[in-house]
Write an enzyme that holds these catalytic residues in place. Structure first.
Site, PDB file in Angstrom:
ATOM      1  N   CYS A  78       6.954   4.727   1.559  1.00  0.00           N
ATOM      2  CA  CYS A  78       6.068   5.478   0.661  1.00  0.00           C
ATOM      3  C   CYS A  78       4.688   5.563   1.295  1.00  0.00           C
ATOM      4  O   CYS A  78       3.900   4.616   1.214  1.00  0.00           O
ATOM      5  CB  CYS A  78       5.973   4.849  -0.727  1.00  0.00           C
ATOM      6  SG  CYS A  78       5.096   5.924  -1.901  1.00  0.00           S
ATOM      7  N   CYS A 196       4.790  13.187   3.445  1.00  0.00           N
ATOM      8  CA  CYS A 196       5.392  12.480   2.317  1.00  0.00           C
ATOM      9  C   CYS A 196       6.858  12.264   2.642  1.00  0.00           C
ATOM     10  O   CYS A 196       7.561  13.215   3.008  1.00  0.00           O
ATOM     11  CB  CYS A 196       5.263  13.309   1.039  1.00  0.00           C
ATOM     12  SG  CYS A 196       6.204  12.654  -0.362  1.00  0.00           S
TER      13      CYS A 196
END
Length: 248
Positions: A78, A196
Site C-alpha cells: 500500500c 497505486c
C-alpha cells in the site's frame, strides 16, 4: 529454485495479488526460478488518511504471520499508506517490519511499494516524472510531496478521486491509454501510470510505453522489481515495461 513471496495487503486490495504474480509468472517463461505467493491482510475499505494510519498499525502483526511461513521476501502493498505517514516513512516502516522477522528468528528482506517506486524511478534515472493516481486530490498532493522530497520532480499529476478501494480495483487498465494523454510529457523522463498498487495498469504499460516513447512504470512493477533484487535474482520479466527497461 523456488521462492516464497509474502505480501502485506490491505483487506480490500485485490490487485496486488494478481499483478505481482502475473509479472513473476511472466518471468517464469524466460528464466528457471519458480515462485509461490502468500498474503496477510490489514483492514481498510476507504482510502482516507485516518483509515490508512489505522491500517498501517496492523502491518507488524502481518509481518509476524508471514515470517511464520518463512517467506523469502515481504512486500508491503500500500503505497499511499506509507506516504501518508510522513516524508521518508518507507525507511522507518522497512526497519520496523524487518525487526519483526528478526524477533521471529527468520530475518526477511522487506520491500514497501512506496520505497520501491522511489528506487525504481532512480534506477530509470528519472529527474522529472508525471503520475496518475486513483486518490482524492489531497492524498495525491501528499504523494507528489513525498516523491519530490526524495529528489524527483513531479511535473503533473492526475487524481481520479476514487475513495472506495474496491472501486479503484474495478478500473479498466486500458482506460489509461486515454487518461495519460491529458498529460504534457515534454521533458518528462518517466510516466507512472499507476502510483497505486490497487489501481490495475499492467495490461496498459507496454502499450503506453510503445505509444509515448518514454519509460512507463507503476508501483506494482517497481515493487516486483525490488522484490527480485532482494531475492538476488535477475530482475527481468516479459511484461511491465520490460521491468524497468531491463535495468538491474
Amino acid at each position: 529454485m523456488k521462492f516464497r513471496i509474502g505480501q502485506i495487503v490491505p483487506s480490500s486490495n485485490v490487485t496486488m495479488e494478481t499483478e505481482i504474480p502475473a509479472i513473476f509468472r511472466s518471468r517464469e517463461t524466460i528464466l528457471p526460478e519458480r515462485f509461490t505467493f502468500h498474503s496477510s491482510r490489514m483492514r481498510m475499505k476507504k482510502v482516507t488518511k485516518e483509515e490508512l494510519e489505522a491500517m498501517d498499525a496492523m502491518s507488524l502483526k502481518c509481518a509476524q504471520e508471514l515470517s511464520d511461513a518463512h517467506v523469502d521476501v515481504m512486500g508491503y502493498a500500500c503505497l499511499v499508506a506509507i506516504m501518508s505517514m510522513g516524508r521518508g516513512y518507507h525507511c522507518v516502516s522497512e526497519v520496523n517490519l524487518h525487526q519483526e522477522t528478526v524477533a521471529n528468528d527468520f530475518p526477511t528482506p522487506i520491500v514497501t511499494s512506496a520505497g520501491a517506486l522511489i528506487n525504481g524511478l532512480k534506477v530509470l534515472g528519472a529527474k522529472q516524472i508525471s503520475i496518475i493516481t486513483p486518490y482524492m486530490r489531497p492524498l495525491t498532493d501528499m504523494v507528489v510531496d513525498y516523491i519530490e522530497h526524495q529528489g524527483i520532480k513531479v511535473k503533473e499529476s492526475i487524481a481520479l478521486e476514487i475513495p472506495d478501494n474496491l472501486e479503484v480495483a474495478a478500473q479498466n487498465p486500458l482506460n489509461l491509454l486515454e487518461i495519460y494523454k491529458q498529460l504534457d510529457l515534454t521533458d518528462v523522463d518517466v510516466l507512472v501510470v499507476s502510483a497505486c498498487v490497487q489501481m490495475p495498469s499492467l495490461e496498459a504499460i507496454d502499450l503506453i510505453q510503445a505509444e509515448c516513447g518514454i519509460p512507463v512504470t507503476s508501483a506494482a512493477v517497481c515493487t516486483t522489481f525490488e522484490m527480485m533484487k532482494k531475492l538476488g535474482i535477475e530482475a527481468k520479466s516479459a511484461i511491465g515495461g520490460e521491468l524497468l527497461s531491463g535495468k538491474y
